[in-house]
Design a protein around this motif. Structure first.
Motif, PDB file in Angstrom:
ATOM      1  N   TYR A  39       0.843  -1.199   0.000  1.00 20.24           N
ATOM      2  CA  TYR A  39       0.000   0.000   0.000  1.00 20.24           C
ATOM      3  C   TYR A  39       0.877   1.248   0.000  1.00 20.24           C
ATOM      4  CZ  TYR A  39      -4.101   2.850   1.263  1.00 20.24           C
ATOM      5  OH  TYR A  39      -5.131   3.760   1.274  1.00 20.24           O
ATOM      6  N   ARG A  40       0.606   2.166  -0.942  1.00 21.02           N
ATOM      7  CA  ARG A  40       1.346   3.430  -1.025  1.00 21.02           C
ATOM      8  C   ARG A  40       0.370   4.583  -1.180  1.00 21.02           C
ATOM      9  NH1 ARG A  40       2.395  -0.309  -4.822  1.00 21.02           N
ATOM     10  NH2 ARG A  40       2.811   1.125  -6.526  1.00 21.02           N
ATOM     11  N   SER A  41       0.277   5.417  -0.138  1.00 21.56           N
ATOM     12  CA  SER A  41      -0.577   6.604  -0.197  1.00 21.56           C
ATOM     13  C   SER A  41       0.092   7.697  -1.020  1.00 21.56           C
ATOM     14  CB  SER A  41      -0.836   7.154   1.212  1.00 21.56           C
ATOM     15  OG  SER A  41      -1.479   6.208   2.032  1.00 21.56           O
ATOM     16  N   ARG A  42      -0.712   8.436  -1.761  1.00 22.21           N
ATOM     17  CA  ARG A  42      -0.198   9.613  -2.447  1.00 22.21           C
ATOM     18  C   ARG A  42      -0.092  10.773  -1.464  1.00 22.21           C
ATOM     19  NH1 ARG A  42      -3.783  10.865  -7.484  1.00 22.21           N
ATOM     20  NH2 ARG A  42      -2.246  12.560  -7.625  1.00 22.21           N
ATOM     21  N   GLU A  43       0.803  11.680  -1.750  1.00 20.92           N
ATOM     22  CA  GLU A  43       0.967  12.844  -0.890  1.00 20.92           C
ATOM     23  C   GLU A  43      -0.269  13.741  -0.972  1.00 20.92           C
ATOM     24  OE1 GLU A  43       3.311  13.478   1.220  1.00 20.92           O
ATOM     25  OE2 GLU A  43       4.677  11.833   0.682  1.00 20.92           O
ATOM     26  N   MET A  44      -0.659  14.284   0.179  1.00 26.07           N
ATOM     27  CA  MET A  44      -1.859  15.114   0.257  1.00 26.07           C
ATOM     28  C   MET A  44      -1.792  16.303  -0.705  1.00 26.07           C
ATOM     29  SD  MET A  44      -4.776  15.625   2.199  1.00 26.07           S
ATOM     30  CE  MET A  44      -4.496  15.002   3.859  1.00 26.07           C
ATOM     31  N   ALA A  45      -0.655  16.975  -0.769  1.00 28.87           N
ATOM     32  CA  ALA A  45      -0.537  18.165  -1.618  1.00 28.87           C
ATOM     33  C   ALA A  45      -0.791  17.816  -3.085  1.00 28.87           C
ATOM     34  CB  ALA A  45       0.837  18.799  -1.448  1.00 28.87           C
ATOM     35  N   SER A  46      -0.261  16.684  -3.524  1.00 24.55           N
ATOM     36  CA  SER A  46      -0.455  16.263  -4.908  1.00 24.55           C
ATOM     37  C   SER A  46      -1.919  15.934  -5.174  1.00 24.55           C
ATOM     38  CB  SER A  46       0.425  15.046  -5.210  1.00 24.55           C
ATOM     39  OG  SER A  46       0.153  14.553  -6.499  1.00 24.55           O
ATOM     40  N   LEU A  47      -2.562  15.279  -4.212  1.00 28.77           N
ATOM     41  CA  LEU A  47      -3.973  14.945  -4.371  1.00 28.77           C
ATOM     42  C   LEU A  47      -4.830  16.199  -4.488  1.00 28.77           C
ATOM     43  CD1 LEU A  47      -4.406  11.990  -1.848  1.00 28.77           C
ATOM     44  CD2 LEU A  47      -4.565  11.871  -4.334  1.00 28.77           C
ATOM     45  N   LEU A  48      -4.565  17.172  -3.644  1.00 24.69           N
ATOM     46  CA  LEU A  48      -5.378  18.395  -3.665  1.00 24.69           C
ATOM     47  C   LEU A  48      -5.159  19.175  -4.949  1.00 24.69           C
ATOM     48  CD1 LEU A  48      -5.064  19.512   0.065  1.00 24.69           C
ATOM     49  CD2 LEU A  48      -6.920  18.267  -1.042  1.00 24.69           C
ATOM     50  N   GLU A  49      -3.938  19.156  -5.464  1.00 27.97           N
ATOM     51  CA  GLU A  49      -3.671  19.811  -6.744  1.00 27.97           C
ATOM     52  C   GLU A  49      -4.463  19.143  -7.864  1.00 27.97           C
ATOM     53  OE1 GLU A  49       0.104  20.820  -9.736  1.00 27.97           O
ATOM     54  OE2 GLU A  49       0.449  19.775  -7.842  1.00 27.97           O
ATOM     55  N   GLU A  50      -4.473  17.821  -7.874  1.00 30.95           N
ATOM     56  CA  GLU A  50      -5.231  17.103  -8.901  1.00 30.95           C
ATOM     57  C   GLU A  50      -6.721  17.357  -8.742  1.00 30.95           C
ATOM     58  OE1 GLU A  50      -6.271  12.563 -10.375  1.00 30.95           O
ATOM     59  OE2 GLU A  50      -4.414  12.909  -9.274  1.00 30.95           O
ATOM     60  N   ALA A  51      -7.206  17.345  -7.510  1.00 33.51           N
ATOM     61  CA  ALA A  51      -8.629  17.564  -7.265  1.00 33.51           C
ATOM     62  C   ALA A  51      -9.065  18.950  -7.732  1.00 33.51           C
ATOM     63  CB  ALA A  51      -8.946  17.379  -5.783  1.00 33.51           C
ATOM     64  N   ARG A  52      -8.235  19.960  -7.488  1.00 32.39           N
ATOM     65  CA  ARG A  52      -8.576  21.305  -7.939  1.00 32.39           C
ATOM     66  C   ARG A  52      -8.665  21.370  -9.460  1.00 32.39           C
ATOM     67  NH1 ARG A  52      -5.827  23.001  -3.121  1.00 32.39           N
ATOM     68  NH2 ARG A  52      -3.784  22.639  -4.078  1.00 32.39           N
ATOM     69  N   ALA A  53      -7.755  20.669 -10.128  1.00 31.43           N
ATOM     70  CA  ALA A  53      -7.791  20.636 -11.594  1.00 31.43           C
ATOM     71  C   ALA A  53      -9.065  19.953 -12.094  1.00 31.43           C
ATOM     72  CB  ALA A  53      -6.555  19.919 -12.134  1.00 31.43           C
ATOM     73  N   LEU A  54      -9.472  18.892 -11.430  1.00 30.98           N
ATOM     74  CA  LEU A  54     -10.704  18.193 -11.819  1.00 30.98           C
ATOM     75  C   LEU A  54     -11.921  19.080 -11.575  1.00 30.98           C
ATOM     76  CD1 LEU A  54      -9.871  14.641 -10.415  1.00 30.98           C
ATOM     77  CD2 LEU A  54     -10.029  15.288 -12.832  1.00 30.98           C
ATOM     78  N   SER A  55     -11.928  19.766 -10.446  1.00 31.55           N
ATOM     79  CA  SER A  55     -13.030  20.672 -10.142  1.00 31.55           C
ATOM     80  C   SER A  55     -13.096  21.795 -11.175  1.00 31.55           C
ATOM     81  CB  SER A  55     -12.850  21.242  -8.731  1.00 31.55           C
ATOM     82  OG  SER A  55     -13.838  22.200  -8.440  1.00 31.55           O
ATOM     83  N   ASP A  56     -11.943  22.357 -11.515  1.00 36.46           N
ATOM     84  CA  ASP A  56     -11.895  23.441 -12.501  1.00 36.46           C
ATOM     85  C   ASP A  56     -12.347  22.957 -13.879  1.00 36.46           C
ATOM     86  OD1 ASP A  56     -10.949  25.109 -10.523  1.00 36.46           O
ATOM     87  OD2 ASP A  56      -8.851  24.999 -11.177  1.00 36.46           O
ATOM     88  N   ALA A  57     -12.157  21.664 -14.145  1.00 38.22           N
ATOM     89  CA  ALA A  57     -12.543  21.093 -15.438  1.00 38.22           C
ATOM     90  C   ALA A  57     -14.034  20.771 -15.515  1.00 38.22           C
ATOM     91  CB  ALA A  57     -11.731  19.835 -15.718  1.00 38.22           C
ATOM     92  N   GLY A  58     -14.770  21.011 -14.421  1.00 30.09           N
ATOM     93  CA  GLY A  58     -16.214  20.798 -14.444  1.00 30.09           C
ATOM     94  C   GLY A  58     -16.682  19.462 -13.923  1.00 30.09           C
ATOM     95  N   VAL A  59     -15.808  18.714 -13.286  1.00 34.48           N
ATOM     96  CA  VAL A  59     -16.221  17.429 -12.717  1.00 34.48           C
ATOM     97  C   VAL A  59     -17.212  17.680 -11.584  1.00 34.48           C
ATOM     98  CG1 VAL A  59     -15.430  15.432 -11.370  1.00 34.48           C
ATOM     99  CG2 VAL A  59     -14.137  16.197 -13.374  1.00 34.48           C
ATOM    100  N   LYS A  60     -18.330  16.983 -11.631  1.00 35.09           N
ATOM    101  CA  LYS A  60     -19.367  17.149 -10.607  1.00 35.09           C
ATOM    102  C   LYS A  60     -19.406  15.980  -9.622  1.00 35.09           C
ATOM    103  CE  LYS A  60     -22.262  19.958 -13.655  1.00 35.09           C
ATOM    104  NZ  LYS A  60     -23.578  20.091 -14.321  1.00 35.09           N
ATOM    105  N   GLU A  61     -18.992  14.805 -10.090  1.00 38.79           N
ATOM    106  CA  GLU A  61     -18.978  13.619  -9.233  1.00 38.79           C
ATOM    107  C   GLU A  61     -17.548  13.107  -9.141  1.00 38.79           C
ATOM    108  OE1 GLU A  61     -21.358   9.372  -8.862  1.00 38.79           O
ATOM    109  OE2 GLU A  61     -20.746  10.057 -10.852  1.00 38.79           O
ATOM    110  N   LEU A  62     -16.963  13.200  -7.965  1.00 42.63           N
ATOM    111  CA  LEU A  62     -15.603  12.728  -7.717  1.00 42.63           C
ATOM    112  C   LEU A  62     -15.692  11.414  -6.959  1.00 42.63           C
ATOM    113  CD1 LEU A  62     -12.601  13.819  -8.054  1.00 42.63           C
ATOM    114  CD2 LEU A  62     -12.736  14.307  -5.601  1.00 42.63           C
ATOM    115  N   ILE A  63     -15.131  10.358  -7.536  1.00 46.36           N
ATOM    116  CA  ILE A  63     -15.220   9.032  -6.916  1.00 46.36           C
ATOM    117  C   ILE A  63     -13.855   8.690  -6.336  1.00 46.36           C
ATOM    118  CG2 ILE A  63     -15.870   6.626  -7.230  1.00 46.36           C
ATOM    119  CD1 ILE A  63     -17.454   7.484  -9.702  1.00 46.36           C
ATOM    120  N   VAL A  64     -13.759   8.728  -5.011  1.00 45.92           N
ATOM    121  CA  VAL A  64     -12.497   8.486  -4.310  1.00 45.92           C
ATOM    122  C   VAL A  64     -12.271   6.984  -4.233  1.00 45.92           C
ATOM    123  CG1 VAL A  64     -11.211   8.882  -2.181  1.00 45.92           C
ATOM    124  CG2 VAL A  64     -12.867  10.590  -2.969  1.00 45.92           C
TER     125      VAL A  64
END
Length: 444
Positions: free
Chosen positions: A170-195
């Protein structure tokens, strides 16, 4: 510009890997095509989890390879879990494959595709834990929905499961990288984020903080412009009071949780190397339902593990009748070479396993019917996914329906046609098997 076609098999985590590979290829100058007959190179990203998945993968490889005779294809790359598991055997038995790429070598996909284009034979089989977890993606999902993989691999030792040997620890991704990706997805118009991850509840336990960081991550995601944040998968022994509180308190987190239980017999669970039992699961579910109004649950179960007795199977059925989990996926145990359970005595015959699966499915159909009936007369928020020409109706999903595994709501929009990806209010009027029927309502 050379053309490449890619087929992604298996789970959503595999799909995210395919999206990362496509982004690398496009950045390297490859044109991506959906028509394999036009592709100069074909890529098949395989699943190797159970027998049915292996069979599907091999059939897809052989079918894709035919384009080397009938289309433009100059080379075939095969990646993913089946390669990680059976690279040597595949090399010997499937000469149609030109280039192999294991689960630790997705970063090498551009080199692999270039080798295939030149008609070369090659294999990229780096350590499973060496592949980068971050990077850009060329998404294969509709624009309004995206998977969000927060960790890779698995450190559990379930006796029936081969995944740790295919994906590494098991390897967790770094929080900062995840939040950067999430912001990009949100900016791209994603309405449903499946974690997603093999177990999202363990997120952060392998990082320097060595603590469960999922509640903190979810709070940050809820600050972004998503409408739904959906959670897959939460292991029952890792669900904390803090996590339950976050799920209950944050409106954007859909009240639908996928919690794989696998069984309820304590002896069977210990044979699986899994914690808990039916009584513990019942208490957890009752607690969550009390604290999270409107909660809908999904679980996965395995019937026919070696040595499963009639009494233990009956215990599972009784649990399902008493607890009433709304969504259940039930699987016949598949003995996978390289796993501990495959070597256990008292293997159960296929007919018995099939009968037990059918019994659970029949039980569960009654639970699902009751759930669907309980929604009649209710106005529900539906994420519109398109128009069904055969039915003459629009369709979509409620918060209680995850992608691909659950049913749909079919609805009449009259003169108020929605757009794909739009949230609409639908009055539920009746059931149609696993699906619901309704009528779009005017928005307040």
């Amino acid at each position: 510009m050379p053309k490449l076609g890619l087929i992604s098999l298996g789970c959503a985590k595999n799909l995210v890997d395919s999206e990362h590979m496509l982004a690398r290829l496009r950045d390297a100058g490859w044109e991506i095509t959906e028509d394999m007959t036009e592709a100069d190179v074909g890529v098949v990203n395989t699943c190797g989890f159970i027998e049915a998945a292996k069979t599907e993968a091999i059939e897809t490889i052989l079918e894709t390879a035919q384009n080397k005779q009938t289309g433009n294809m100059k080379g075939l790359v095969v990646t993913g879990c089946l390669v990680q598991r059976y690279a040597d055997e595949m090399r010997a038995e499937l000469p149609e494959i030109d280039v192999f790429c294991g689960t630790g070598s997705y970063d090498d996909i551009v080199d692999a595709a270039n080798a295939a284009l030149k008609g070369q034979q090659a294999a990229y089989m780096a350590d499973m834990t060496s592949a980068a977890l971050d990077g850009s993606r060329d998404r294969l999902t509709p624009s309004y929905t995206a998977y969000f993989k927060i960790a890779e691999g698995c450190s559990n030792t379930c006796a029936y499961c081969i995944i740790p040997k295919l994906r590494g620890r098991y390897r967790s991704r770094e929080m900062a990288s995840l939040l950067e990706e999430a912001r990009a997805l949100s900016d791209a118009g994603v309405k449903e984020l499946i974690v997603i991850a093999q177990d999202i509840t363990k997120y952060g336990m392998d990082l320097p903080e060595h603590k469960r960081l999922l509640p903190e991550l979810l709070r940050e995601l809820c600050k972004m412009d998503f409408t739904w944040i959906r959670l897959h998968y939460l292991y029952p022994d890792q669900i904390t009071d803090e996590l339950i509180d976050v799920i209950a308190d944050e409106p954007k987190i859909v009240k639908y949780l996928d919690i794989p239980l696998q069984h309820v017999s304590k002896r069977i669970l210990r044979a699986m190397h899994r914690p808990g039992d039916g009584a513990e699961f019942t208490r957890l579910i009752e607690d969550m339902r009390e604290r999270i109004p409107g909660l809908v649950l999904r679980t996965s179960l395995i019937v026919g593990l070696p040595g499963e007795t009639e009494d233990e199977f009956a215990e599972l059925c009784e649990f399902l009748q008493n607890v009433g989990i709304e969504r259940v996926g039930v699987f016949e145990y598949s003995p996978e070479e390289g796993t501990e359970a495959a070597e256990l005595p008292d293997q159960i015959d296929d007919e018995t396993k099939q009968n037990r699966r059918l019994i659970v499915e029949e039980l569960q159909s009654g639970v699902l019917d009751d759930y669907n009936t309980s929604r009649h007369g209710e106005v529900m928020q539906v994420l519109c996914e398109g128009f069904d020409e055969e039915q003459g109706l629009w369709y979509g999903r409620t918060y209680a329906d995850s992608v691909e595994v659950d049913g749909h709501v079919y609805f009449d929009a009259a003169d108020n046609e929605p757009a794909e990806g739009e949230f609409v209010s639908v009055l539920i009027t009746e059931s149609l098997g696993p699906d619901l029927l309704g009528v779009r309502q005017k928005e307040a």
